[in-house]
Design an enzyme around this catalytic site. Structure first.
Site, PDB file in Angstrom:
ATOM      1  N   LYS A 109       0.846  -1.199   0.000  1.00  0.00           N
ATOM      2  CA  LYS A 109       0.000   0.000   0.000  1.00  0.00           C
ATOM      3  C   LYS A 109       0.877   1.242   0.000  1.00  0.00           C
ATOM      4  O   LYS A 109       1.910   1.280   0.689  1.00  0.00           O
ATOM      5  CB  LYS A 109      -0.890  -0.049   1.256  1.00  0.00           C
ATOM      6  N   SER A 157      -9.773   1.252   2.763  1.00  0.00           N
ATOM      7  CA  SER A 157      -8.927   2.059   1.910  1.00  0.00           C
ATOM      8  C   SER A 157      -7.829   1.263   1.181  1.00  0.00           C
ATOM      9  O   SER A 157      -7.238   1.788   0.237  1.00  0.00           O
ATOM     10  CB  SER A 157      -8.246   3.138   2.749  1.00  0.00           C
ATOM     11  N   SER A 214      -9.982  -1.163   6.890  1.00  0.00           N
ATOM     12  CA  SER A 214      -9.354  -0.913   5.586  1.00  0.00           C
ATOM     13  C   SER A 214      -8.579  -2.085   4.988  1.00  0.00           C
ATOM     14  O   SER A 214      -8.185  -2.018   3.822  1.00  0.00           O
ATOM     15  CB  SER A 214      -8.431   0.298   5.672  1.00  0.00           C
TER      16      SER A 214
END
Lengths: 485, 93
Positions: free
Chosen positions: A79, A154, A178
Site C-alpha cells: 500500500k 482504503s 481498511s
C-alpha cells in the site's frame, strides 16, 4: 491454474523444486499487470526495474544453495502509505505527489530481508480515509469481479492486486476496516493484527491508536507466512508490543471440535443485507458441522461504535496531518504571502475533500469547548465497547460476523453522502477501537460478488483466528474462486 | 448544521482555506455527522474512564545514547525550497 493465480506457498514450492526462477515469476506477474492494469488501476507506482533486479538477486542466492525462505522471490504489492526508501510514496494524495522517503517502514525492511520482491505501490483512499478507494487523489480502483463496482477501501489497490493476480500477496493498513472490508469485497483473505503486533514505523499515520498493518492474501496459509515476516517488536515504534512472536504457521490446523464461537446479534441485525446474512448463516452451519459450538451473543454497545469512531479517528487524524504544511516535503502552493498563508494554500490545494472533511471534524471535536462533549465522550464510550468484547471473550474463543453489510457497491453510489459511506465499516471498526485482531475470509458469493465473514479474536490470539479460518478454508471451496478479467 | 462562523473558525485552526462552496458543504455535512454523534449522549459515562490507547504499555524508555541519524542531505532532499542546510519558507513576521 495460471501462475499469477497461485498462492505464495504454491509459488514457493515451484521455486524450491526449481520449476521456475524468481525472475520468470516476476516477469509473469508483470505480464499480468500489463494485461489487466488499465482496467483495474490498482497501482500508483510500479517498480519494474527494481523488482527484476531484486528477483535476479534472489535467483543468485538460490543458485548459491541453502534454504529458500517462504517469501523469497514472491511478488508482493504494498500500500502506498508505507514508506519505501528511494521509491515515491504518495498516500494517494496530491500533497505527497513527489515524496521520496529517505527510509523504509519496518515492514518493508522485513519483507526485503525475507527476500520478497516488491512490484509496486498500491492505490488507496487518500491518507487511508475511505471505504471505496474512490477518494484517491489520483484515480479510483476497480473491483475485478465487476469493474463497475468499488473494490472497497482504503487498501483497495492491495486487495485488487491480490484478487486479480497482479501480486501474490500484499500489505495493507487497517484503521477501521481498511484491510478486511476490501478483502471481503474482492474475495480474498485480509488480516488486521492485534494493535501493537506489527510495527507502525514508516506507516504514514492516520489515527495512531487504531492503525495496524496486515496482510491481504489468497488463502489463510499465506496470511500466516506474511505475519511470520512482519510481526514482532520494533524499538522504532514505542507502541509495538514486546514479547515473543509465535510461528503463525503452527496454527494452520484443520480442526475446531469444541471451539466456542459467539455470534453477536447486533452484527446480524438491521442494516445487514439478506444476501450477506444468508452466506454467513451457511458458513456458520459448515462450522457447526466441523464441531464448533455456536451460540448467539451480544455486544450491547455496538451501535455506538460508529459515532465514537468518527470522532476519535478524525481527531487523531487532524493532529497527525498537521505535519503536511509544505515546509519539509511534498507539495507547496505558490504565492503564499507569509508562512501561515502558505500553509493554508498548500493544505487547501493539496488535500482532497474527504481528508479536509475529517480534518475539520477532528479539529472541531478537539477544539476548546467541544473536547469534553465529543472527543472525551467518545473515548469513554470506547471503554464500554472494549468491555463488551472482554465479557464476550470470557465465554467464547472467537466471535464471528459478516465483514461488510453488503457486497461491493457501485462506483459513485455513496460518494455524495459521507454517513452512508461510513456505514460500510459498521462491522469492522469496533474491532479497531478495542485493539483486537480480526480476519476476513471468503465465505461465499451473492449475485456473483464475493461475501466475506469476519472472525474476531482475543488480543494477540491471531493463532485461534488462523486455525478457525484455515479449518473453514480446508473444508470449503470459496477461496479457490478467481475473477475473470 | 454548523454556522458559517463556526466553520470559518475551525478551518482557521486546521489551517485550511475553504471556498464559499466548501464552507456551505462542510457546514451541512459536519452538522449531520455531529448530530449523529449526539447518539453517544444516550449513555451515562460519568463513572467510565476514557480509553485513549488499548495496550497496557506506559512510558517506553530507551537509553540516552548518541546514535545514527539521517544525514542532512537526505533530510533536505524533499524540501520544496531550501537555502544551504535550511528549509526556506515565506516570511514569518
Amino acid at each position: 491454474m495460471e501462475l499469477y493465480y497461485l498462492t505464495a506457498h504454491e509459488l514457493h514450492d515451484l521455486l524450491v523444486d526449481r520449476q521456475i526462477t524468481a525472475e520468470e515469476l516476476c516477469r509473469a506477474f508483470f505480464e499480468r499487470i500489463d494485461a489487466v492494469e488499465d482496467k483495474l488501476k490498482a497501482f500508483v507506482t510500479i517498480t519494474r526495474e527494481n523488482a527484476l533486479a531484486r528477483a535476479k538477486e534472489i535467483d543468485r542466492q538460490i543458485a548459491a544453495g541453502g534454504q529458500i525462505a517462504p517469501l523469497a522471490g514472491i511478488p508482493v504489492a504494498v500500500k502506498d502509505n508505507l514508506c519505501t526508501e528511494g521509491v515515491r510514496t504518495t498516500c494517494s494524495s496530491k500533497i505527497l505527489y513527489n515524496f521520496i522517503p529517505p527510509y523504509s517502514a519496518t515492514v518493508i525492511t522485513r519483507l526485503n530481508q525475507a527476500g520478497a520482491v516488491i512490484l509496486g505501490k498500491t492505490n488507496l483512499d487518500e491518507f487511508a480515509m475511505g471505504s471505496s478507494t474512490e477518494n484517491s487523489g489520483f484515480f479510483p480502483t476497480h473491483n475485478p469481479w465487476d469493474l463497475e463496482r468499488v473494490p472497497g477501501g482504503s487498501s483497495g489497490g492491495s486487495a485488487v492486486a491480490v484478487a486479480a493476480g497482479e501480486a501474490a500477496v500484499a500489505l495493507g493498513s487497517d484503521t477501521g476496516g481498511s484491510i478486511r472490508q476490501p478483502a471481503a469485497f474482492c474475495g480474498i483473505v485480509g488480516l488486521k493484527p492485534t494493535y501493537g503486533a506489527v510495527s507502525r514505523f514508516g506507516l504514514m499515520a492516520f489515527a495512531s491508536s487504531l492503525d495496524q498493518i496486515g496482510p491481504l492474501t489468497r488463502d489463510v496459509t499465506d496470511a500466516a507466512l506474511v505475519m511470520n515476516v512482519i510481526a514482532g517488536h520494533d524499538p522504532l515504534d514505542s507502541t509495538s508490543a514486546p514479547g515473543p512472536v509465535p510461528d503463525y504457521t503452527a496454527y494452520l490446523q484443520n480442526g475446531i471440535k469444541g471451539l466456542k464461537i459467539g455470534v453477536p446479534k447486533e452484527y446480524m441485525g438491521e442494516g445487514i443485507s439478506p444476501a450477506v446474512k444468508q452466506v454467513v448463516a451457511e458458513a456458520l452451519a459448515a462450522l457447526a458441522d466441523l464441531g464448533a459450538q455456536i451460540e448467539e451473543t451480544s455486544l450491547p454497545h455496538s451501535e455506538y461504535a460508529l459515532p465514537a469512531y468518527y470522532l476519535i479517528a478524525p481527531a487523531e487524524a487532524s493532529s497527525n496531518l498537521a505535519r503536511y504544511d509544505g515546509v519539509r516535503y511534498g507539495y507547496r502552493a505558490e504565492g503564499g504571502t507569509d508562512v501561515v498563508d502558505m500553509f493554508m494554500k498548500t493544505r487547501s490545494l493539496g488535500f482532497g475533500p474527504e481528508v479536509k472533511r475529517r480534518i475539520m471534524l477532528g479539529t472541531y471535536a478537539l477544539s476548546a469547548g467541544y473536547y469534553d462533549a465529543y472527543y472525551l465522550k467518545a473515548l469513554k464510550v470506547r471503554t464500554l465497547i472494549k468491555q463488551d468484547f472482554d465479557r464476550a471473550f470470557a465465554s467464547y474463543d472467537v466471535l464471528l460476523s459478516p465483514t461488510t453489510p453488503s457486497p461491493a457497491f457501485r462506483q459513485g453510489e455513496k460518494v455524495a453522502d459521507p454517513l452512508q459511506m461510513y456505514m460500510s465499516d459498521i462491522c469492522t471498526l469496533a474491532i479497531n477501537l478495542a485493539g483486537l485482531p480480526g480476519i476476513s475470509i471468503p465465505a461465499g458469493f451473492a449475485d456473483g460478488l464475493p461475501v466475506g465473514m469476519q472472525l474476531i479474536g482475543k488480543p494477540f490470539d491471531e493463532g485461534t483466528l488462523l486455525r478457525v479460518a484455515y479449518t473453514f478454508e480446508q473444508n470449503t471451496e470459496h477461496h479457490k474462486a478467481r475473477p475473470k478479467i | 448544521m454548523l454556522t458559517m462562523k463556526e466553520v470559518e473558525h475551525v478551518a482557521l485552526l486546521a489551517r485550511l482555506e475553504l471556498t464559499p462552496e466548501e464552507k456551505k458543504m462542510y457546514a451541512r455535512q459536519l452538522g449531520d455527522i455531529l448530530e449523529y454523534a449526539q447518539k453517544l449522549n444516550k449513555l451515562d459515562t460519568r463513572a467510565v474512564p476514557p480509553t485513549a490507547h488499548v495496550l497496557p504499555l506506559q512510558n517506553v524508555f530507551r537509553e540516552d545514547q548518541t546514535g545514527e541519524h539521517l544525514p542532512p542531505e537526505k533530510v533536505l532532499a524533499n524540501a520544496p525550497d531550501r537555502e544551504g542546510q535550511f528549509f526556506k519558507v515565506p516570511r514569518i513576521v
